[in-house]
Scaffold this motif. Structure first.
Motif, mmCIF file in Angstrom:
data_model
loop_
_atom_site.group_PDB
_atom_site.id
_atom_site.type_symbol
_atom_site.label_atom_id
_atom_site.label_comp_id
_atom_site.label_asym_id
_atom_site.label_seq_id
_atom_site.Cartn_x
_atom_site.Cartn_y
_atom_site.Cartn_z
ATOM 1 N N TYR A 144 0.817 -1.214 0.000
ATOM 2 C CA TYR A 144 0.000 0.000 0.000
ATOM 3 C C TYR A 144 0.853 1.269 0.000
ATOM 4 O O TYR A 144 0.533 2.255 0.651
ATOM 5 N N GLY A 145 1.949 1.230 -0.752
ATOM 6 C CA GLY A 145 2.720 2.442 -0.989
ATOM 7 C C GLY A 145 3.683 2.822 0.110
ATOM 8 O O GLY A 145 4.200 3.939 0.117
ATOM 9 N N GLY A 146 3.926 1.931 1.057
ATOM 10 C CA GLY A 146 4.931 2.181 2.082
ATOM 11 C C GLY A 146 4.463 2.983 3.272
ATOM 12 O O GLY A 146 5.269 3.351 4.127
ATOM 13 N N HIS A 147 3.183 3.278 3.352
ATOM 14 C CA HIS A 147 2.673 4.026 4.507
ATOM 15 C C HIS A 147 1.311 3.468 4.907
ATOM 16 O O HIS A 147 0.622 2.831 4.094
ATOM 17 N N PRO A 148 0.906 3.706 6.145
ATOM 18 C CA PRO A 148 -0.357 3.125 6.627
ATOM 19 C C PRO A 148 -1.564 3.671 5.868
ATOM 20 O O PRO A 148 -1.661 4.877 5.621
ATOM 21 N N THR A 149 -2.450 2.786 5.489
ATOM 22 C CA THR A 149 -3.722 3.152 4.880
ATOM 23 C C THR A 149 -4.829 2.374 5.578
ATOM 24 O O THR A 149 -4.578 1.350 6.230
ATOM 25 N N ALA A 150 -6.048 2.848 5.421
ATOM 26 C CA ALA A 150 -7.177 2.136 6.021
ATOM 27 C C ALA A 150 -7.307 0.735 5.436
ATOM 28 O O ALA A 150 -7.553 -0.239 6.169
#
Length: 358
Positions: A144-150
């Protein structure tokens, strides 16, 4: 009216969670349970304030072994917070905890999770799967792009849920916390749509009492308004007694729980000719001892006071040197300003006495 989502019901000690049970209030002590007397005292202080479930960190085996004695000295359910070492979970179960908080992904392989489940099953000990935005597994972050997402948080939670489901264990509740309120709300919304399990709400690392109260009220309140959430913790940097006060305030404001008398007061304006600030603080302090669900208004002027606070059971409105006592918008009497608060509580006490006689 809030329409709550139905979730599976579980029991944490004698407290029901999910299946439309009242949203319960949880907190966490600052004491290692190895300091038994101090831990018991802190838990009982929180319980007296209204804490209904308490969690304790279990950092080592001595802490796990102390849980039995701690449990014997308290009267609310006890949750053991376990990380990394599954043997601490096994020991906690042997020492009478009511539930576990674990992350199935950080206590080892499925064989270790299975060992915990096999010991928890006979006692029907629930497990809270706790997912935090700040500690997502690397494969999820990469996806998910290297950062926290829901979406990443939800996928992590479901991975952990499937581990327990695969072992035919469904006595669980889930938390999916973040420190950013929009991310936290989105994650809980998406998870709620996918799973039937009760959800434990919270904004993690919310901050100090002022900042943490605002963030928790926004995040937890937004979800509760949508009917999402079965238990909650307001995480604050400070004395955990404040966590209970804020949690009760959130639930009371939404009409989901009732914790006794509440107060409304106007924000003052140029018409106010009394010391409204001190008056409101005095009334609020005295109301804390009243457990009957009455609403009391403290208004700054008689122009709008009774009308704006028409739904209040009792109220006062100040004037220049004088004030009025009113009930449900109807004026009862006029008294000198210095006697307003005492006169108000005489009316309240008379009312409470009639209730006692019924």
């Amino acid at each position: 009216m809030i329409v709550r989502k139905q979730t599976n019901g579980i029991m944490v000690g004698n407290v029901k969670i999910g299946d439309f049970a009242p949203v319960s209030i949880q907190s966490m002590i600052t004491t290692d349970p190895v300091h038994i007397d101090k831990a018991i005292a802190e838990i009982n202080r929180l319980a007296d304030a209204g804490c209904e479930i308490v969690r304790v960190a279990v950092p080592n085996m001595d802490s796990a072994k102390a849980l039995k004695t701690v449990k014997a000295g308290i009267h609310i359910p006890l949750i053991a917070d376990i990380h990394f070492d599954y043997r601490l979970a096994l020991e906690a179960i042997d020492n009478d905890v009511d539930a576990l908080r674990i992350n199935p992904g950080n206590i080892g392989g499925e064989d270790r999770v299975l060992a915990v489940i096999e010991k928890a099953k006979p006692k029907q000990i629930p497990i809270r799967i706790g997912v935090n935005a700040g500690s997502l597994p690397q494969h999820i972050l990469s996806a998910y792009g290297g950062h926290p997402t829901a979406d990443g948080m939800v996928e992590t939670a479901i991975e952990h849920i499937r581990i327990l489901e695969k072992l035919d264990y469904r006595q669980m509740k889930i938390s999916i916390k973040a420190t950013e309120v929009p991310l936290m709300v989105e994650a809980y919304q998406k998870l709620s749509a996918k799973v039937p399990y009760p959800l434990h709400l919270g904004v993690t690392e919310a901050g100090t009492i002022t900042q943490g109260t605002i963030k928790s009220a926004m995040g937890i309140g937004a979800l509760l308004l949508q009917g999402i959430g079965d238990t909650m913790r307001v995480s604050l940097t400070g004395d955990p007694i404040h966590e209970i006060e804020v949690a009760q305030g959130i639930l009371s404001s939404l009409g989901l729980r009732n914790f006794g008398a509440t107060m409304i007061s106007c924000p003052t304006c140029g018409r106010c000719q009394v010391n409204l600030f001190d008056m409101a603080e005095i009334v609020e302090a005295r109301l804390k001892t009243i457990k009957v669900p009455i609403k009391v208004a403290v208004m700054g002027c008689v122009v709008n006071g009774p009308g704006e606070a028409r739904e209040a059971d009792f109220g006062i409105a100040g004037g220049k040197g004088l004030g009025i006592i009113f009930r449900k918008g109807e004026v009862l009497k006029q008294v000198p300003e210095a006697e307003l608060v005492d006169a108000l509580f005489r009316e309240i006490d008379d009312y409470l006495e009639t209730l006692d006689k019924e």
